[in-house]
Design an enzyme around this catalytic site. Structure first.
Site, PDB file in Angstrom:
ATOM      1  CB  CYS A   2      -0.650  -0.030   1.301  1.00 20.44           C
ATOM      2  SG  CYS A   2      -1.892  -1.566   1.471  1.00 20.44           S
ATOM      3  NE  ARG A  28       4.110   1.783  -1.558  1.00 20.99           N
ATOM      4  CZ  ARG A  28       5.207   1.233  -1.555  1.00 20.99           C
ATOM      5  NH1 ARG A  28       6.233   1.313  -2.408  1.00 20.99           N
ATOM      6  NH2 ARG A  28       5.282   0.257  -0.598  1.00 20.99           N
ATOM      7  CD1 TRP A  75      -2.086  -5.778  -3.179  1.00 19.51           C
ATOM      8  CD2 TRP A  75      -2.720  -4.820  -4.910  1.00 19.51           C
ATOM      9  NE1 TRP A  75      -2.196  -6.834  -4.039  1.00 19.51           N
ATOM     10  CE2 TRP A  75      -2.873  -5.837  -5.234  1.00 19.51           C
ATOM     11  CE3 TRP A  75      -3.044  -3.742  -5.796  1.00 19.51           C
ATOM     12  CZ2 TRP A  75      -2.877  -6.350  -6.444  1.00 19.51           C
ATOM     13  CZ3 TRP A  75      -3.375  -4.136  -6.950  1.00 19.51           C
ATOM     14  CH2 TRP A  75      -3.203  -5.686  -7.284  1.00 19.51           C
ATOM     15  CG  ASN A 101       2.902  -0.746   2.819  1.00 14.08           C
ATOM     16  OD1 ASN A 101       2.061  -1.845   2.229  1.00 14.08           O
ATOM     17  ND2 ASN A 101       4.168  -0.523   2.602  1.00 14.08           N
ATOM     18  N   GLY A 102       1.836  -3.037   5.299  1.00 13.77           N
ATOM     19  CA  GLY A 102       2.521  -4.244   5.599  1.00 13.77           C
ATOM     20  C   GLY A 102       1.528  -5.229   6.411  1.00 13.77           C
ATOM     21  CD  GLU A 481       6.980 -18.022 -15.345  1.00 18.23           C
ATOM     22  OE1 GLU A 481       6.132 -18.717 -16.030  1.00 18.23           O
ATOM     23  OE2 GLU A 481       7.187 -16.628 -15.325  1.00 18.23           O
ATOM     24  CE  LYS A 485       7.816 -13.549 -17.229  1.00 16.29           C
ATOM     25  NZ  LYS A 485       6.777 -14.709 -16.877  1.00 16.29           N
ATOM     26  CD  GLU A 488       5.819 -12.625 -20.508  1.00 16.24           C
ATOM     27  OE1 GLU A 488       4.729 -12.463 -21.045  1.00 16.24           O
ATOM     28  OE2 GLU A 488       5.914 -13.260 -19.558  1.00 16.24           O
ATOM     29  CG  HIS A 504      11.062 -39.447 -26.701  1.00 18.07           C
ATOM     30  ND1 HIS A 504      10.470 -40.865 -26.630  1.00 18.07           N
ATOM     31  CD2 HIS A 504      11.152 -39.241 -25.169  1.00 18.07           C
ATOM     32  CE1 HIS A 504      10.997 -41.461 -25.686  1.00 18.07           C
ATOM     33  NE2 HIS A 504      11.400 -40.517 -24.786  1.00 18.07           N
ATOM     34  CE  LYS A 605       1.051  -8.162 -14.456  1.00 18.58           C
ATOM     35  NZ  LYS A 605       2.152  -9.008 -14.394  1.00 18.58           N
TER      36      LYS A 605
HETATM   37  C1  AGP Z   1       3.127 -13.913 -17.629  1.00 19.82           C
HETATM   38  O1  AGP Z   1       4.384 -13.129 -17.849  1.00 19.82           O
HETATM   39  C2  AGP Z   1       2.135 -13.199 -18.548  1.00 19.82           C
HETATM   40  N1  AGP Z   1       2.024 -12.015 -18.064  1.00 19.82           N
HETATM   41  C3  AGP Z   1       0.569 -13.941 -18.709  1.00 19.82           C
HETATM   42  O2  AGP Z   1       0.817 -15.148 -19.059  1.00 19.82           O
HETATM   43  C4  AGP Z   1      -0.131 -14.185 -17.365  1.00 19.82           C
HETATM   44  O3  AGP Z   1       0.677 -15.013 -16.609  1.00 19.82           O
HETATM   45  C5  AGP Z   1      -1.401 -14.944 -17.691  1.00 19.82           C
HETATM   46  O4  AGP Z   1      -2.170 -13.773 -18.374  1.00 19.82           O
HETATM   47  C6  AGP Z   1      -2.152 -15.172 -16.485  1.00 19.82           C
HETATM   48  O5  AGP Z   1      -2.435 -14.018 -16.015  1.00 19.82           O
HETATM   49  P1  AGP Z   1      -3.356 -14.012 -14.165  1.00 19.82           P
HETATM   50  O6  AGP Z   1      -2.259 -14.856 -13.469  1.00 19.82           O
HETATM   51  O7  AGP Z   1      -3.647 -12.734 -13.955  1.00 19.82           O
HETATM   52  O8  AGP Z   1      -4.440 -14.830 -14.408  1.00 19.82           O
END
Ligand code: AGP
Length: 610
Positions: A2, A28, A75, A101-102, A481, A485, A488, A504, A605
């Site tokens: 927050c 924040r 938050w 905040n915490g 993962e 990264k 993307e 395989h 996002k």
């Molecule tokens: C991950 O770096 C991406 N931004 C994307 O795959 C994200 O993880 C996915 O859209 C899921 O989002 P969420 O966790 O808000 O559901």
């Protein structure tokens, strides 16, 4: 996470300054906001749920009288984002006001004790115990000053806090203090400020005083006094002149939100380990009774589910089925039923595919549980019970602290379930719980010791056209993962799969210099077979990049490059530390290629469309 802000000035009312400063802290947290001021012994409070601009339109946050005030942009972690839970919070008399905040870990027992002494609470937040504790301290000893009462209060708190307190009984001062949550003081000619970060007051002054854990500050107009809480010793610290632009300040000096959020992970991991007991107990009870459990998510959250499926199996002997949310209806829409349990994982709590899977499950009477970072999101409203990942707003489009926070919470859930089922010895449980508690320091050590090396790796491989990411067991998820990264945010085509699958088919792609990233924890059964996989790739000319435990000489000898993480990480928890080098590598590859990691092309996002 927050944002808190306080202002005491000799130049007019404090409210407009507080309002403008909260706007600069809005990144924040932004699910509710509030301001309190004092004028001629009278307290004025305006607060509500909603973004700052929405609440300002409704209540006019500039229109509170008084030259002293505190404010907060929230938050939510404990207590839904509702007006009643918005800060500031007051004591029973309404004369003592606090923002925070915490996470106060022991708030439940403190609250019970205060209620037994006759205190009445308005909210469901942990924060509200603070003004009531101050009130109780002053009731027990009326000769205490506000500063002394706050010191008494802080000595009862466990957990993280940056707090600011004002009182109509002493309207000429703000008392603030910190432990693990950031707090900084701004000093101007006619005013003094306290804030979660200096973004808030930078337009008014560039004279900043950093406050350390265990310190308390008493602010008066244009002046401040710091003491050490534990013994009351005065601390002398002069202001520093800050030469950041406001844009730099909101990223706390980092060039991008993504690298700031990668560096935040030790703190966010500490927060995920706090005050979860009640919810872990509840969720683990549901899982313990479940006949079939689907872990449903997208993207990074799906990778967390994949890793969690190994944790639930290895620790609690619970079979769980990770499913891409976008595939759930096709794959299980007809079979999911009243005996099914869905654990939906979503940082935003608004991902359309994940919510679609949840709706389908609910229509077939399945039990829906949630794990999200966004309290008040749709997922929290439709879940029977939900857990918070408590990692604060994630501004970078690429999920980083989301992955490690979700995994920390899921690992705690698996351990809680294992305890219930008695499938793992108490010694093993204690060992894993101790290692989980130490992960923040482990992650801190990796960032400190390996970041420069990873920067060099990004320079070396900047022109590579494609990467493999390979892992075994729980680190198959880490490989996925790392691949996501790099794709993307650096736009580098990458392929990830369980290392055992190489022969395989995928190995046909290997040619001289083809970079292959291996995730190789020392603990567990996969180390030996991974060596075989590395040798297979090496024999065909691949460039081997290994993420290894320090001093793993055997794999070092086979690698063209390696990144080391501290020794002694249990394999079942290893995705959390082992993903850090992959996050950093993707970030520095993007920087090397001149791409802005915070705003990768084609991505949003939160994907709220199917
Ligand atoms: C991950 O770096 C991406 N931004 C994307 O795959 C994200 O993880 C996915 O859209 C899921 O989002 P969420 O966790 O808000 O559901």
């Amino acid at each position: 996470m927050c944002g808190i802000f306080g202002c005491i000035t000799t130049n007019g009312d404090a409210a407009p300054t507080i309002h403008a400063s909260l706007k600069r802290l809005e990144y924040r947290g932004y699910d509710s906001v509030g301001i309190a001021t004092i004028n001629n012994g009278e307290v004025f409070i305006k607060k509500d749920q909603g973004k700052i601009d929405e609440v300002h339109k409704l209540l006019n946050l500039d229109d509170l009288q008084g030259n002293i005030g505190i404010g907060h942009t929230r938050w939510a972690t404990h207590g839904a984002p509702l007006k009643i839970n918005a800060h500031p919070h007051t004591d029973c008399t309404g004369q003592i006001i606090a923002v925070h905040n915490g996470i106060i870990e022991n708030y439940a027992e403190l609250k019970t004790e205060l209620e037994n002494r006759g205190h009445t609470f308005q909210s469901r937040t942990d924060t509200e115990v603070i003004p009531h504790l101050i009130e109780e301290a002053l009731k027990q000893n009326p000769t205490l000053t506000l500063t002394q009462a706050v010191v008494e209060t802080i000595k009862k708190l466990c957990g993280s806090y940056a707090l600011a307190v004002i009182s109509s009984k002493e309207p000429d001062k703000i008392v603030c203090a910190r432990n693990e949550s950031p707090l900084v003081i701004g000093v101007a000619q006619d005013a003094t400020y306290c804030a979660s970060d200096l973004t808030a007051f930078l337009p008014m002054t560039n004279q900043a005083v950093m406050i350390n854990d265990g310190e308390l500050v008493t602010l008066t107009p244009g002046a401040y006094e710091i003491i050490r809480i534990q013994d009351g010793a005065p601390v002398t610290r002069k202001p520093k002149t800050i030469d950041w632009t406001p844009e730099m300040a909101v990223k706390q000096g980092y060039p991008h939100f993504m690298i700031k959020e990668i560096h935040e992970q030790p703190d966010t991991l500490r927060n995920t380990l706090r005050a979860q007991e009640h919810y872990l107990e509840l969720l683990s009870t549901f899982l313990d009774r479940a006949t079939e459990v689907f872990l449903v998510a997208c993207g990074t959250s799906y990778h967390a589910c994949l890793a969690a499926s190994y944790m639930f199996s290895k620790l609690a002997f619970l079979p769980t089925y990770p499913v891409y949310a976008s595939e759930f209806i096709e794959q299980h829409g007809k079979s999911v039923n009243i005996d099914s349990t869905i654990l939906a994982v979503s940082q935003s709590g608004e991902t359309a595919d994940t919510l679609g899977a949840v709706t389908c499950s609910q229509q077939r009477a399945a039990t829906v549980l949630g794990l999200t970072n966004t309290v008040g999101s749709t997922l929290t409203r439709v879940s029977r019970v939900y857990l918070g990942q408590q990692s604060g707003p994630e501004i970078g489009v690429a999920a980083t602290k989301t992955f490690t926070s979700q995994l920390s919470v899921l690992a705690q859930l698996a351990l809680k379930l294992s305890t219930k089922r008695g499938k793992v010895s108490q010694d093993e449980m204690d060992y894993l719980a101790e290692k989980l508690d130490k992960l923040p320091e482990t992650v801190e050590a990796i960032i400190l010791s390996q970041e420069d090396k990873i920067k060099q790796l990004a320079k070396k491989y900047r022109d590579a056209k494609i990467f493999f990411f390979l892992g075994r067991g729980v680190n198959t998820a880490t490989a996925y993962e790392g691949r996501l990264k790099l794709m993307e945010i650096a736009y580098v085509p990458s392929i990830a799969f369980p290392a055992g699958e190489s022969k395989h088919g995928p190995i046909s792609l290997i040619e001289h210099g083809f970079p292959v990233v291996f995730i190789c924890p020392r603990d567990g059964q996969t180390h030996k077979t991974l060596i075989g996989n590395i040798q297979e790739m090496k024999a065909r000319g691949a460039s081997i990049i290994s993420i290894i435990e320090e001093d793993d000489e055997e794999i070092k000898a086979l690698s063209d490059d390696y990144v080391e993480v501290p020794k002694g990480i249990p394999e079942v928890l290893s995705p959390i530390p082992f993903v850090i080098p992959l996050q950093l590598f993707a970030y520095y590859m993007a920087v090397e290629k001149g791409i802005n990691p915070d705003m990768p092309r084609n991505l949003a996002k939160s994907v709220t469309v199917k």
